[in-house]
Scaffold this active site. Sequence first.
Site, PDB file in Angstrom:
ATOM      1  N   GLY A 215       0.823  -1.190   0.000  1.00  0.00           N
ATOM      2  CA  GLY A 215       0.000   0.000   0.000  1.00  0.00           C
ATOM      3  C   GLY A 215       0.867   1.255   0.000  1.00  0.00           C
ATOM      4  N   CYS A 216       0.278   2.388  -0.378  1.00  0.00           N
ATOM      5  CA  CYS A 216       1.051   3.622  -0.478  1.00  0.00           C
ATOM      6  C   CYS A 216       1.491   4.119   0.893  1.00  0.00           C
ATOM      7  CB  CYS A 216       0.263   4.685  -1.226  1.00  0.00           C
ATOM      8  SG  CYS A 216      -1.411   4.957  -0.618  1.00  0.00           S
ATOM      9  N   TYR A 217       0.545   4.236   1.836  1.00  0.00           N
ATOM     10  CA  TYR A 217       0.933   4.665   3.182  1.00  0.00           C
ATOM     11  C   TYR A 217       1.957   3.720   3.795  1.00  0.00           C
ATOM     12  CZ  TYR A 217      -2.904   8.140   3.543  1.00  0.00           C
ATOM     13  OH  TYR A 217      -3.738   9.208   3.388  1.00  0.00           O
TER      14      TYR A 217
END
Lengths: 336, 336, 336, 336
Positions: free
Chosen positions: B143-145
Amino acid sequence: MIKVGIIGASGYTGGELLRFLKNHPEIDIVAATSRQFKGESIHKVHPHLRDFEMKFEDIKPDEIDADLVFTATPHGASMKIVPELVKNGMKVIDLSGDYRFDNIGTYEKWYGYKHSHPLNAVYGLPEINRELIKDADLVANPGCYPTGAILACLPIVSENIVDTIVIDSKSGVSGAGVKPSESSHYPNCSDSISPYAVTTHRHGPEIMEKLSKFGSARVSFTPHLVPVIRGIMTTVHSFITEDVSPEYVRELYSEFYAEEPFVRVLDQGEVPRLSSVRGSNFCHIGCFDIDDNGRLVVASSIDNLVKGASGQAVHNMNLMFGFKETESIDMVGLHP
Amino acid sequence: MIKVGIIGASGYTGGELLRFLKNHPEIDIVAATSRQFKGESIHKVHPHLRDFEMKFEDIKPDEIDADLVFTATPHGASMKIVPELVKNGMKVIDLSGDYRFDNIGTYEKWYGYKHSHPLNAVYGLPEINRELIKDADLVANPGCYPTGAILACLPIVSENIVDTIVIDSKSGVSGAGVKPSESSHYPNCSDSISPYAVTTHRHGPEIMEKLSKFGSARVSFTPHLVPVIRGIMTTVHSFITEDVSPEYVRELYSEFYAEEPFVRVLDQGEVPRLSSVRGSNFCHIGCFDIDDNGRLVVASSIDNLVKGASGQAVHNMNLMFGFKETESIDMVGLHP
Amino acid sequence: MIKVGIIGASGYTGGELLRFLKNHPEIDIVAATSRQFKGESIHKVHPHLRDFEMKFEDIKPDEIDADLVFTATPHGASMKIVPELVKNGMKVIDLSGDYRFDNIGTYEKWYGYKHSHPLNAVYGLPEINRELIKDADLVANPGCYPTGAILACLPIVSENIVDTIVIDSKSGVSGAGVKPSESSHYPNCSDSISPYAVTTHRHGPEIMEKLSKFGSARVSFTPHLVPVIRGIMTTVHSFITEDVSPEYVRELYSEFYAEEPFVRVLDQGEVPRLSSVRGSNFCHIGCFDIDDNGRLVVASSIDNLVKGASGQAVHNMNLMFGFKETESIDMVGLHP
Amino acid sequence: MIKVGIIGASGYTGGELLRFLKNHPEIDIVAATSRQFKGESIHKVHPHLRDFEMKFEDIKPDEIDADLVFTATPHGASMKIVPELVKNGMKVIDLSGDYRFDNIGTYEKWYGYKHSHPLNAVYGLPEINRELIKDADLVANPGCYPTGAILACLPIVSENIVDTIVIDSKSGVSGAGVKPSESSHYPNCSDSISPYAVTTHRHGPEIMEKLSKFGSARVSFTPHLVPVIRGIMTTVHSFITEDVSPEYVRELYSEFYAEEPFVRVLDQGEVPRLSSVRGSNFCHIGCFDIDDNGRLVVASSIDNLVKGASGQAVHNMNLMFGFKETESIDMVGLHP
């Protein structure tokens, strides 16, 4: 492998030159000068440009030993540097306004001072001067507004199908350079828009001089500052003198730019947008609508720091030295 | 030369995959699927991606013949596609959340439905799983976060010098995807900021599961939406359990990431900024300040669509197929 | 009808004072000083404030004859002006940091110089000092970050239900004032975010000194610059020491601020946003979520130039002179 | 004290009506309708508008008992509601395009459907129709672009000193309304600009019809979407037919609007900016420069949601009911 120097490497156009030249297989950067940041690492000024071993130097033009020098220096400063570089046998691409005008009187009128060192230069818009650029020793890199405006006007001016042209341009704030000012102060310019230099911007006469070689339409120009980092949207309103259709005009542009590596004529239903060319050397041209008053609308988008400055400068370098024309500047835009 | 397919190519991550793969010398894009835009040119959806001859296709997973498939499909959709692709002998890099969790129960709790097709996948963060990725058939792209957060926490968690970690993240709006919504509506989100999913974002447990393999610090996470197109700034507030200095911590990070091609540890006096990594696959990490309460601050910046998604996916592809690790994703950030 | 002077009227806080005072029925603006813009019309500096007959004057503090003077002067400058104004019998509301600290040593440590003219002042946060403000001759208007942070922390600190507090604040660029700088240069700060003064911002000790009177939690503070004109979002991460529920905490805040004209506690499902308070004197507080680590998240939003500066100053004036408390500052936010 | 209803109160113009009417001393809001948000608190939709006791209702037009109704309904919907309201003896201010055209054929051509309920309405631009508005039962509130464009063109058209007019307008995104769409999606429109409906925007014929009553200049119009929340910058390029000077033109405008409470003609050296009128009912007009081609440039700025919609609607209400003309809409702009 050629040796390249950049004079004035700490501004935005200097940073963009470094970005493009970093991985160019045919060149070796031998100097990046900055008086203010002498001795500093490149990334202290350009936080995205890490891994450079070189540092900013404060060296005199006559100390530079290069095959090509980019002068990313302010108007008025270039004319004091370029002649010596040329005399010393270096090729020069000047990003200032100092060598853009054929008519020195126009330059002096609009820039407000004497031109101390007139030299012959080729106006570095590859779409009109490709062959001359290949043989040039001194290339005057076009202004940002003129690049977007000339490309949007050229086919209809050349074809002589319009008489009156109003160019309404909208530029991002990076066009004002790296130095903070009231007009670039975020709380002043964000979420706002303003026209400026409404009939007196220096890029107006530059556009007019260049277009006047291709046709006789009278041309007016007004720029605006918009809350965008990069990019110029140029909206060209012109009045047609012949009964042409939008399809005819679109086809005219498509053919005119068919072989150009960095100009794209958009399909019907598409509009130019700044994000499509953000960070890239492309110019998108579209619209081609005509209203009941015989007003034709053509719009172009460019990145002012790339096609409007450093990307075009590298394009010129590629032409001058016989490199692959699109080398190191063929990345697409960053949308979104 | 390998054959590559992209399932779900019309979203932002699909567009970024196409941007990076366009000039990749080792691959041939054989399919870019989109149900909605079947038959359309690529540039009708991605206005910056012109000159593609291929069009969007609406083909079934079992009709794809490729060496590698990127599944840029929504959570819940990937699990219905991936198993068949794997069964048919293709390697897969999945950009959804479906295969990121080791603990299937955690996935089901936070995503709210049963996982119908559990498979073994390697978590595709090269900085922790490089060797496993090289041999993987199925890679779950992070995921990006989590990408920004794990990279910012990893050295101090591994070294066990902090106990409590508060991760306060700020993401650009492209993280919400290509589909318009109230929260991405310009008048609502421009010139504003909001926290959201304050203690309930799905990326929280992803961060916790991955970090828990390296140390025992308790980790809390809260994301914010900020008026930025791309980028995640992750501010990590942690409480130190040993008497370490900022210099020690900076050195710890520098050594930890010394060999990493896409992580840069900033010098003292520098701060991470989103523009430094905009459009690039780099992660910048800096700050390392410690206050009188023993709170250590570390901040990282990434581009959520690149290092936080498609750039990292191409990085994983390069590893899986033995290509040059940085091939086609080594462009620097676009500052300004 | 009282006579009011504004010293330092050309900055953003000066402009906001003029905006609020323009139509205040109880006051007469007798002077708006600016050395730089002496003799200029107000609207040359504040383009939205037309129809003022007065012009900027450059008058000395001892030449002012007023009942109340707002000193919108820089830190260090106020302390040279305020004592004389007070001695001459005027009431003063100082918008600088010079009189905010009870502990003069803290001031001198964080501001880096000697305090030449210590005076007793009331800290002008009406929510904690309403009665004292009514009788004050000198009010120290709170800092922008402290206003948002203290209001977000006060109930839980007073109730002693948390021990460790991490305040992660995000401020719009107008907080840096009217003067252009590198960090406020549009191309540098737009579409980006950065932490700054990570553990060393002067507003940190201001927050701590004020909160320490209400409870013993240890407090850490880090500010960020976000691409927003106005507004501060303050995210408070705290660790609870008692087993309380989100509902309990929301109710605690609701009761705590039940009588406050400018604080609104949001319902469940709402989040604070900057646009809700843009241009207004309101502070919105919401979230109240608690995670598995016992971390409680509370967020507040204010307009840094209004509740964080000039609106609060006018609020203080209304209290000091017995005017209607909300007079001329009761406009709602500008959403969108 | 009059009773006022708002039909369609959940959109941006509905929110602005509520903002202005909230403290209006002469009116009582008796209904705010919304089908979608029936039963919800006002602040669930308009997060800045708290402390309203009323909730959204879904009531039929024939159930409304009011002295005045604002119909903030979409084009095509108003014509189905307004006639009944008028028949029932209520005054109506319609914010849609349904009653703006004198020539019903023009309406039907550009809006694409039959007008089912033609009625006589007064075009609610107070600067041209003040006296008619005072006696009107039905006021058609002008479009946002037409408001800025007509005010910028009126003096030169009336004076007949120009023949050809090109109106190049730039609007903020709130002009597209509250409903999310691709063009209002933050990643698509932020940091970008695009022209749209280049020769086909419905506001073009509205501008032309109204100006044609004052002079014979031929008028062309093109709008652009710019990354701004609120505001329209209208740049009017016109070609003069008489030898007038910039000073003459500025004076012409100053006299023309001398008595207007909401129009301000700027001094030489000032330029209109959106921030000067943000959130306010003012229109700023400036520039008046003339170039060598006889092109005159006039630019105006308004807030599209206020002077371009709800503020102007309240202005019309004040005129219709004999209230103080500027009541509750005299706040200045929010700069910065």
